[in-house]
Design a protein around this motif. Structure first.
Motif, short mmCIF file in Angstrom:
data_model
loop_
_atom_site.label_atom_id
_atom_site.label_comp_id
_atom_site.label_asym_id
_atom_site.label_seq_id
_atom_site.Cartn_x
_atom_site.Cartn_y
_atom_site.Cartn_z
N MET A 1 1.16 -1.48 -0.09
CA MET A 1 -0.13 0.08 -0.12
C MET A 1 0.76 1.00 0.30
SD MET A 1 -1.43 -0.18 4.04
CE MET A 1 -2.03 1.55 3.95
N TYR A 2 -0.08 2.44 -0.23
CA TYR A 2 0.44 3.79 -0.12
C TYR A 2 1.99 4.23 1.16
CZ TYR A 2 1.45 8.76 -0.62
OH TYR A 2 1.29 10.26 -0.42
N GLY A 3 2.89 4.30 0.75
CA GLY A 3 3.72 4.52 2.36
C GLY A 3 3.39 5.19 3.43
N PHE A 4 2.85 6.58 2.85
CA PHE A 4 2.78 7.75 3.61
C PHE A 4 0.95 7.06 5.01
CE2 PHE A 4 3.67 10.63 0.69
CZ PHE A 4 5.33 10.91 1.58
N GLU A 5 0.00 6.47 3.74
CA GLU A 5 -0.70 5.99 4.67
C GLU A 5 -0.46 4.83 6.22
OE1 GLU A 5 -3.31 7.30 4.87
OE2 GLU A 5 -3.49 8.59 2.82
N ALA A 6 0.71 4.24 5.73
CA ALA A 6 1.73 3.26 6.70
C ALA A 6 1.68 3.34 7.20
CB ALA A 6 2.79 2.52 5.50
N GLU A 7 2.20 4.93 7.59
CA GLU A 7 2.55 5.73 9.25
C GLU A 7 1.04 5.28 10.03
OE1 GLU A 7 3.84 9.46 7.52
OE2 GLU A 7 5.20 9.12 6.61
N GLN A 8 0.34 4.88 10.08
CA GLN A 8 -1.06 5.27 11.03
C GLN A 8 -0.80 3.64 11.65
OE1 GLN A 8 -4.89 6.80 9.06
NE2 GLN A 8 -3.24 6.69 7.52
N TYR A 9 0.19 2.87 11.43
CA TYR A 9 -0.26 1.71 12.03
C TYR A 9 0.43 1.40 13.69
CZ TYR A 9 5.01 1.45 10.12
OH TYR A 9 6.22 1.49 10.16
N SER A 10 -0.04 0.18 14.06
CA SER A 10 0.07 0.15 15.41
C SER A 10 1.68 -0.55 15.56
CB SER A 10 -0.79 -0.54 15.51
OG SER A 10 -0.49 -2.32 15.89
N HIS A 11 1.66 -0.73 17.05
CA HIS A 11 3.21 -1.16 17.07
C HIS A 11 3.59 -3.01 16.68
CE1 HIS A 11 0.79 -2.63 20.23
NE2 HIS A 11 1.89 -3.53 20.98
N ASN A 12 2.06 -3.63 16.47
CA ASN A 12 3.00 -4.59 15.96
C ASN A 12 3.08 -4.94 14.75
OD1 ASN A 12 2.73 -5.98 18.71
ND2 ASN A 12 0.23 -6.39 19.02
N PRO B 1 6.35 7.75 -9.94
CA PRO B 1 6.52 9.01 -9.92
C PRO B 1 4.62 10.23 -9.47
CG PRO B 1 6.57 8.22 -12.21
CD PRO B 1 6.33 7.13 -10.32
N ASN B 2 4.84 10.97 -8.94
CA ASN B 2 3.07 11.62 -8.38
C ASN B 2 3.26 12.53 -10.10
OD1 ASN B 2 2.21 11.34 -6.20
ND2 ASN B 2 4.13 12.30 -5.29
N VAL B 3 2.18 12.50 -10.70
CA VAL B 3 1.49 13.04 -11.83
C VAL B 3 0.46 14.02 -11.85
CG1 VAL B 3 3.41 12.00 -12.98
CG2 VAL B 3 1.09 11.01 -12.83
N LEU B 4 -0.07 14.40 -12.72
CA LEU B 4 -1.14 15.35 -13.03
C LEU B 4 -2.62 14.24 -13.94
CD1 LEU B 4 -3.40 17.53 -11.90
CD2 LEU B 4 -2.81 18.09 -13.77
N MET B 5 -3.51 13.40 -13.26
CA MET B 5 -4.46 12.76 -14.19
C MET B 5 -5.44 13.66 -14.85
SD MET B 5 -6.41 9.18 -14.28
CE MET B 5 -7.48 9.54 -12.72
N VAL B 6 -5.68 14.16 -15.91
CA VAL B 6 -6.68 14.81 -17.06
C VAL B 6 -7.11 13.63 -17.49
CG1 VAL B 6 -5.37 17.34 -16.10
CG2 VAL B 6 -5.44 15.74 -18.66
N SER B 7 -8.57 14.59 -18.17
CA SER B 7 -9.05 14.05 -19.35
C SER B 7 -8.26 14.34 -20.74
CB SER B 7 -10.38 14.67 -19.47
OG SER B 7 -10.74 15.60 -19.46
N ASP B 8 -8.77 13.82 -21.82
CA ASP B 8 -8.15 14.11 -22.81
C ASP B 8 -8.31 15.04 -23.51
OD1 ASP B 8 -10.25 12.61 -23.05
OD2 ASP B 8 -10.10 12.27 -25.75
N GLN B 9 -9.81 15.47 -23.01
CA GLN B 9 -10.67 16.60 -23.44
C GLN B 9 -10.30 17.62 -22.89
OE1 GLN B 9 -13.10 16.77 -26.17
NE2 GLN B 9 -12.33 14.97 -26.17
N PRO C 1 5.52 6.60 -2.50
CA PRO C 1 5.84 5.23 -2.05
C PRO C 1 5.13 4.02 -1.65
CG PRO C 1 5.83 7.23 -0.57
CD PRO C 1 5.33 7.53 -1.69
N ILE C 2 5.52 3.08 -1.93
CA ILE C 2 4.98 1.15 -1.81
C ILE C 2 5.56 1.05 -1.19
CG2 ILE C 2 3.57 -0.52 -3.00
CD1 ILE C 2 3.95 0.93 -6.07
N HIS C 3 5.11 0.86 0.20
CA HIS C 3 5.30 -0.12 0.83
C HIS C 3 4.80 -1.57 1.08
CE1 HIS C 3 7.40 2.78 3.76
NE2 HIS C 3 6.92 3.32 2.45
N LEU C 4 5.65 -2.57 1.93
CA LEU C 4 4.93 -4.15 2.21
C LEU C 4 5.04 -3.53 3.96
CD1 LEU C 4 4.16 -6.75 1.22
CD2 LEU C 4 6.43 -7.10 1.74
N ILE C 5 3.71 -4.34 4.16
CA ILE C 5 3.51 -4.25 5.46
C ILE C 5 2.90 -5.61 6.14
CG2 ILE C 5 2.15 -3.04 7.41
CD1 ILE C 5 1.65 -0.73 5.32
#
Length: 308
Positions: free
Chosen positions: A149-160, A170-178, A274-278
């Motif tokens: 999962m996304y690394g920043f959300e992984a910072e919420q995990y418990s002590h175990n 890479p972080n980018v901007l997604m837009v429609s083709d229009q 970032p992608i983390h394995l938890i």
């Protein structure tokens, strides 16, 4: 003269030659383009010859590169046969793993799991794609073995719970083709003042929402929020529906979608996703440690290849 080459470097050379494009090969290998370029240049330096010639739309092998490519293919085939023979002596490991993942980590998950199952063919892996909000609770209760999962959300995990970083996008901007921005290769945050934003769900990705909002404020405006998205499908549909924009990872499998475009964000502070394995340290499934050992070896070999 002894050549300091390793099997990962040779595999990366062959993949690059097959794809004919260093940028595309780097994405497939979960490496940065400069890192892969340095590695290929290092091989050329060791051999004392040019293996690739640069063309307008990619690269092609030189005659020397063709000869080296043929030898590499033979060596890699022999290595694969040797590896299979060596593994036949190992104790047969079997059992089941349950691994959850986000859409953004799908390509990395498939890459790791395919290699893992090639090494441990008697293991069964059940893959579950779901929102990251569920991951931490399921891991905490040991209802999941592993989550990618996304690394920043992984910072919420418990002590175990523990995590390791296994890749990035890479972080980018997604837009429609229009959208008029669709013709751009790069955009700055201040230029998005009048755009309608599709933000992640606050319940699913609170860190991402805060990060995007703070970056907009630093650029001098508050984002106009058109919708909140839970799943990647929602992001795509809402970007098209509202002609909106979304700051998100550049997911390779979406690049073939003709209705959306990915644009580089010139001044976004977090250049990568970032992608983390938890995992839970109290999980009693012995295959969790087997998987972790496999991933750590993979990461070690990848770093060794990048430093070569």
């Amino acid at each position: 003269m002894k050549l300091d080459l390793n099997i990962n470097a040779l595999q990366n050379f062959v993949i690059t030659a097959d794809m004919g494009n260093i940028t595309n090969a780097a994405e497939r290998l979960y490496m940065t383009q400069p890192t892969l370029s340095r590695q290929l240049a290092g091989i050329e330096d060791m051999l004392g010859t040019k293996l690739f010639e640069r063309r307008k739309y990619g690269i092609a092998l030189t005659p020397e590169g063709e000869a080296f490519y043929d030898q590499c293919r033979k060596l890699l085939k022999a290595y694969g046969e040797f590896e299979s023979y060596a593994l036949s002596f190992r104790h047969i490991i079997s059992g089941s793993l349950t691994i959850a993942y986000q859409k953004a980590s799908e390509d990395m998950m498939m890459f790791l799991n395919s290699d893992f199952l090639r090494t441990y063919p008697n293991v069964n892996i059940e893959n579950q794609r779901q929102a990251s909000a569920n991951f931490l609770n399921l891991l905490d209760r040991n209802d999941l073995d592993l989550a990618i999962m996304y690394g920043f959300e992984a910072e919420q995990y418990s002590h175990n719970l523990r995590s390791i970083r296994i890749g990035e996008l890479p972080n980018v901007l997604m837009v429609s083709d229009q959208n008029p921005l669709a013709k751009r290769k790069e955009v700055r945050m201040e230029e998005l003042v009048n755009e309608r934003f599709i933000l992640p769900s606050k319940g699913n990705s609170p860190k991402r929402v805060d990060q995007i909002t703070a970056t907009c404020r630093a650029a001098g405006f508050m984002p106009q929020v058109a919708a909140s998205a839970v799943d990647i499908i929602d992001f795509v549909m809402d970007v098209i529906r509202y002609d909106g924009v979304a700051v998100m990872p550049k997911i390779p499998s979406l690049e073939t979608n003709s209705q959306i475009r990915f644009i580089e964000l010139a001044d976004y502070p977090e250049k990568s996703y970032p992608i983390h394995l938890i995992w839970n340290t109290t999980n009693s499934n012995p295959l969790v440690q087997t998987y972790l050992s496999f991933v750590e070896k993979y990461l070690h070999n990848s770093r060794f290849a990048e430093e070569s």
